[in-house]
Design a protein around this motif. Structure first.
Motif, PDB file in Angstrom:
ATOM      1  N   UNK A 189       0.824  -1.217   0.000  1.00 56.72           N
ATOM      2  CA  UNK A 189       0.000   0.000   0.000  1.00 56.72           C
ATOM      3  C   UNK A 189       0.856   1.264   0.000  1.00 56.72           C
ATOM      4  N   UNK A 190       1.926   1.262  -0.799  1.00 58.71           N
ATOM      5  CA  UNK A 190       2.816   2.421  -0.815  1.00 58.71           C
ATOM      6  C   UNK A 190       2.101   3.669  -1.321  1.00 58.71           C
ATOM      7  N   UNK A 191       1.308   3.542  -2.376  1.00 60.17           N
ATOM      8  CA  UNK A 191       0.626   4.709  -2.944  1.00 60.17           C
ATOM      9  C   UNK A 191      -0.329   5.352  -1.949  1.00 60.17           C
ATOM     10  N   UNK A 192      -1.139   4.538  -1.272  1.00 56.99           N
ATOM     11  CA  UNK A 192      -2.078   5.091  -0.285  1.00 56.99           C
ATOM     12  C   UNK A 192      -1.338   5.664   0.915  1.00 56.99           C
ATOM     13  N   UNK A 193      -0.205   5.055   1.269  1.00 54.60           N
ATOM     14  CA  UNK A 193       0.590   5.566   2.392  1.00 54.60           C
ATOM     15  C   UNK A 193       1.183   6.933   2.045  1.00 54.60           C
ATOM     16  N   UNK A 194       1.658   7.076   0.809  1.00 50.62           N
ATOM     17  CA  UNK A 194       2.211   8.366   0.381  1.00 50.62           C
ATOM     18  C   UNK A 194       1.122   9.436   0.373  1.00 50.62           C
ATOM     19  N   UNK A 195      -0.100   9.057   0.007  1.00 51.49           N
ATOM     20  CA  UNK A 195      -1.214  10.022   0.029  1.00 51.49           C
ATOM     21  C   UNK A 195      -1.435  10.560   1.443  1.00 51.49           C
ATOM     22  N   UNK A 196      -1.359   9.685   2.437  1.00 50.87           N
ATOM     23  CA  UNK A 196      -1.509  10.118   3.828  1.00 50.87           C
ATOM     24  C   UNK A 196      -0.355  11.026   4.241  1.00 50.87           C
ATOM     25  N   UNK A 197       0.870  10.637   3.864  1.00 48.07           N
ATOM     26  CA  UNK A 197       2.042  11.428   4.246  1.00 48.07           C
ATOM     27  C   UNK A 197       2.026  12.811   3.608  1.00 48.07           C
ATOM     28  N   UNK A 198       1.596  12.904   2.353  1.00 47.11           N
ATOM     29  CA  UNK A 198       1.536  14.222   1.701  1.00 47.11           C
ATOM     30  C   UNK A 198       0.474  15.107   2.354  1.00 47.11           C
ATOM     31  N   UNK A 199      -0.611  14.508   2.790  1.00 45.22           N
ATOM     32  CA  UNK A 199      -1.637  15.300   3.502  1.00 45.22           C
ATOM     33  C   UNK A 199      -1.083  15.834   4.816  1.00 45.22           C
ATOM     34  N   UNK A 200      -0.325  15.001   5.515  1.00 43.23           N
ATOM     35  CA  UNK A 200       0.303  15.460   6.767  1.00 43.23           C
ATOM     36  C   UNK A 200       1.313  16.569   6.462  1.00 43.23           C
ATOM     37  N   UNK A 201       2.064  16.410   5.365  1.00 41.72           N
ATOM     38  CA  UNK A 201       3.028  17.444   4.974  1.00 41.72           C
ATOM     39  C   UNK A 201       2.364  18.773   4.699  1.00 41.72           C
ATOM     40  N   UNK A 202       1.209  18.758   4.036  1.00 42.23           N
ATOM     41  CA  UNK A 202       0.497  20.006   3.766  1.00 42.23           C
ATOM     42  C   UNK A 202       0.010  20.643   5.060  1.00 42.23           C
ATOM     43  N   UNK A 223       2.204  36.488  -1.210  1.00 46.54           N
ATOM     44  CA  UNK A 223       3.292  35.503  -1.299  1.00 46.54           C
ATOM     45  C   UNK A 223       2.959  34.276  -0.446  1.00 46.54           C
ATOM     46  N   UNK A 224       2.325  34.502   0.690  1.00 43.80           N
ATOM     47  CA  UNK A 224       1.936  33.372   1.539  1.00 43.80           C
ATOM     48  C   UNK A 224       0.914  32.485   0.833  1.00 43.80           C
ATOM     49  N   UNK A 225      -0.060  33.135   0.163  1.00 43.25           N
ATOM     50  CA  UNK A 225      -1.070  32.361  -0.561  1.00 43.25           C
ATOM     51  C   UNK A 225      -0.420  31.555  -1.681  1.00 43.25           C
ATOM     52  N   UNK A 226       0.457  32.205  -2.456  1.00 41.34           N
ATOM     53  CA  UNK A 226       1.132  31.512  -3.556  1.00 41.34           C
ATOM     54  C   UNK A 226       1.987  30.357  -3.017  1.00 41.34           C
ATOM     55  N   UNK A 227       2.678  30.607  -1.924  1.00 47.04           N
ATOM     56  CA  UNK A 227       3.524  29.555  -1.338  1.00 47.04           C
ATOM     57  C   UNK A 227       2.690  28.362  -0.900  1.00 47.04           C
ATOM     58  N   UNK A 228       1.525  28.641  -0.303  1.00 51.18           N
ATOM     59  CA  UNK A 228       0.662  27.549   0.144  1.00 51.18           C
ATOM     60  C   UNK A 228       0.126  26.743  -1.041  1.00 51.18           C
ATOM     61  N   UNK A 229      -0.265  27.441  -2.111  1.00 48.66           N
ATOM     62  CA  UNK A 229      -0.760  26.748  -3.304  1.00 48.66           C
ATOM     63  C   UNK A 229       0.336  25.917  -3.963  1.00 48.66           C
ATOM     64  N   UNK A 230       1.537  26.501  -4.039  1.00 42.43           N
ATOM     65  CA  UNK A 230       2.658  25.759  -4.619  1.00 42.43           C
ATOM     66  C   UNK A 230       2.996  24.530  -3.776  1.00 42.43           C
ATOM     67  N   UNK A 231       2.901  24.678  -2.451  1.00 42.30           N
ATOM     68  CA  UNK A 231       3.149  23.534  -1.569  1.00 42.30           C
ATOM     69  C   UNK A 231       2.141  22.428  -1.830  1.00 42.30           C
ATOM     70  N   UNK A 232       0.881  22.824  -1.951  1.00 37.81           N
ATOM     71  CA  UNK A 232      -0.160  21.828  -2.220  1.00 37.81           C
ATOM     72  C   UNK A 232       0.099  21.118  -3.538  1.00 37.81           C
ATOM     73  N   UNK A 233       0.421  21.898  -4.567  1.00 41.02           N
ATOM     74  CA  UNK A 233       0.689  21.301  -5.881  1.00 41.02           C
ATOM     75  C   UNK A 233       1.915  20.392  -5.836  1.00 41.02           C
ATOM     76  N   UNK A 234       2.940  20.811  -5.110  1.00 37.84           N
ATOM     77  CA  UNK A 234       4.161  20.008  -5.015  1.00 37.84           C
ATOM     78  C   UNK A 234       3.880  18.664  -4.355  1.00 37.84           C
ATOM     79  N   UNK A 235       3.118  18.694  -3.280  1.00 38.52           N
ATOM     80  CA  UNK A 235       2.803  17.446  -2.587  1.00 38.52           C
ATOM     81  C   UNK A 235       1.905  16.552  -3.437  1.00 38.52           C
TER      82      UNK A 235
END
Length: 582
Positions: A189-202, A223-235
């Protein structure tokens, strides 16, 4: 896990090198097109936020880029509103370009390998894998670019993302190496585990932004809004990157056979090799001892192990004699391990044989059902002496003993809710296919069958249910020294109306009444059953089997005898026909 990561990285590089050598144009075009599509998607979702901010402001906010300040507020709103669907259309155009270039690249690779068709939908798999590989590279580039950008505008957030990613990789690697159980779960279940970890990262990134606002470290709100959106997209891209790699690596056998000339499509994979490695003489004693201790609470000093032939694919059985330190016998067992995951047949077999009523079946007692590593395992009690026997010599007595077994009401109810029964399989679609085959010569008998179908279904539904085992053969039917018959495999049992699977030869149908009487002595529900209705059930079951095997010409030859049996049953039960009642 680190070895697996290293191996998958080498394989991915080799696959990418193959793509570039054979189809450099489509490959080099697909990657930037995918990246442009991703950026266009990001902008298409980002610009509406700017429009909403402008609509809610009296002028252009100071934290907007200086290039926006030269425009009028209303003009800027209109321009950004037009740009939003334009970027989305660009995203759709790039996606179509990626699709076309992927198909072109995959066709070139398949043509270069010069192989015949290896499996179903291989062209679709090749194109999808080609596109997935390009998307993975584009996601890698996107993640790296965002990290670099955040390193300039928000270094602390960049440090958090990089550190968190490294911690997750190292943590998963350590867990995989230190615990076999955790390692198996990570692999499964690596894919589902990574989904959980990325949510925690966000969530961590969001909390960092809030903390920085509270201490006054962030002065520019946009800049804070852009940074948050970029973080979400990155994860999100990280999650998709891992999913793509997992998918590609899980299909590596097929992709190697498709794209690499020197590779052929092997039927063995690493999982099968791991499965068969368990049964070497050095390996099996260890897990057999643990299995018997865990499920039977015995601690054998010595095991005498012999191979047991099953005749079933991916099913290994061992005859195990357990002895204590004084060479006293602790028990003799049949240990069966199912090689496929998940093992539907193992679960299906356990459902039947773990029920208390199974003691009346011609089967060895199922003592325990568990797992050996990744595979399902069943432990049966085994007699000392037995011999394989041919089912043709014991068919009638074996089937009559199955009739004497009454399936528990709860089991029968669950089964009929989950599987189509014989009276549900004999429907209008079957009649239509018989008409196709019959032609003008045999259309009359098919029409007669169609007319009698309501009566037939009424008769069949009124019969008690019995267990049918389609896997009774010389490898699964054994007889002990007392003359008792036992079937060793029940992975595909079904419930059918009594009479199903009975041989339909004339002599067999004549013997049916006597054997039905024998079974009714054990199972009282059979005492009121009409033997002719049971014979009809046998014929219908045979008809259904022939049609399933697409032996329609043989099925047509069976219909006259079946219609005769229907008439005989109805003549003896004039009031029971649903048509007569009407």
């Amino acid at each position: 896990m680190f070895e697996a990561v290293s191996a998958s990285t080498r394989w991915l590089l080799a696959l990418g090198g193959k793509f570039l050598r054979v189809a450099p144009g489509p490959t080099l075009l697909t990657i930037p097109a995918t990246l442009v599509s991703q950026v266009a998607t990001l902008l298409a979702f980002l610009l509406p936020i700017k429009v909403l901010i402008l609509v809610g402001s009296d002028g252009i906010p100071r934290y907007f880029a200086n290039s926006f300040m030269q425009f009028d507020r209303d003009t800027l709103i209109v321009a950004l509103s037009i740009a939003t669907p334009a970027f989305y259309l660009l995203h759709l155009a790039m996606e179509q370009l990626v699709l076309k270039t992927s198909n072109i690249g995959a066709k070139r690779l398949l043509a270069r390998s010069r192989k015949i068709v290896l499996f179903e939908n291989q062209d679709d798999l090749a194109a999808a894998s080609y596109r997935r590989y390009a998307e993975a590279l584009a996601n890698t580039v996107f993640i790296a670019c965002v990290w670099l950008l955040l390193g300039f505008v928000f270094p602390l957030l960049c440090l958090l993302l990089v550190s968190y990613t490294l911690i997750c990789i190292v943590g998963l690697g350590i867990a995989h190496k230190c615990s076999e159980t955790l390692g198996n779960r990570i692999e499964e279940s690596l894919s589902s585990l990574v989904a959980v970890l990325t949510s925690i990262g966000f969530m961590l990134a969001f909390l960092l932004l809030i903390q920085q606002f509270l201490v006054g470290a962030i002065q520019v709100f946009f800049i804070a809004i852009i940074s948050l959106l970029l973080t979400r997209q990155t994860l999100n891209r990280t999650k998709r990157l891992v999913t793509a790699i997992v998918n590609l690596y899980s299909n590596r056998r097929k992709l190697n056979a498709l794209f690499f000339t020197e590779h052929s499509l092997s039927q063995n994979d690493e999982l099968q090799e791991e499965f068969w490695a368990m049964f070497s003489e050095r390996a099996r004693d260890s897990w057999l001892r643990e299995l018997l201790t865990e499920h039977l609470a015995i601690n054998p000093n010595r095991l005498n192990v012999n191979w047991h032939q099953t005749g079933v694919n991916d099913l290994v059985a061992l005859e195990v004699l357990a002895l204590d330190s004084s060479e006293k016998r602790l028990g003799r067992y049949l240990v069966r391990v199912y090689g496929k995951r998940p093992t539907l047949s193992a679960t299906h077999e356990a459902t039947l044989l773990l029920d208390e009523s199974s003691e009346h079946l011609p089967a060895f007692p199922l003592l325990a059902a568990g797992q050996v590593g990744k595979w399902h395992c069943h432990i049966f009690s085994l007699t000392d002496k037995f011999a394989y026997v041919h089912p043709a010599q014991h068919t009638k007595s074996l089937l009559s003993s199955l009739w004497a077994f009454e399936p528990p009401a709860d089991l029968a109810e669950r089964y009929t809710r989950s599987h189509p029964m014989l009276w549900q399989r004999l429907d209008t679609s079957l009649i239509e296919r018989l008409y196709m085959v019959a032609g003008e010569d045999n259309a009359t008998i098919v029409r007669s069958l169609e007319e009698q179908l309501p009566d037939i279904l009424f008769i069949i539904r009124s019969l008690p249910l019995t267990v049918v085992n389609p896997d009774i053969n010389i490898n699964t039917l054994i007889q002990d020294d007392s003359g008792n018959l036992n079937v060793t495999y029940w992975g595909r049992w079904t419930l059918e109306p009594v009479g199903s699977d009975w041989p339909v030869g004339q002599r067999s149908l004549q013997e049916l009444s006597e054997l039905l009487q024998q079974a009714s002595e054990i199972r009282p529900a059979l005492r009121e059953v009409d033997p002719q209705a049971v014979a009809l059930s046998a014929l219908l079951f045979k008809l259904d089997w022939l049609c399933t095997k697409q032996l329609y010409l043989d099925a047509l030859k069976l219909i006259p005898e079946l219609l005769k049996e229907v008439r005989d049953v109805l003549s003896d039960n004039q009031g029971d026909s649903p048509l007569n009642r009407e």
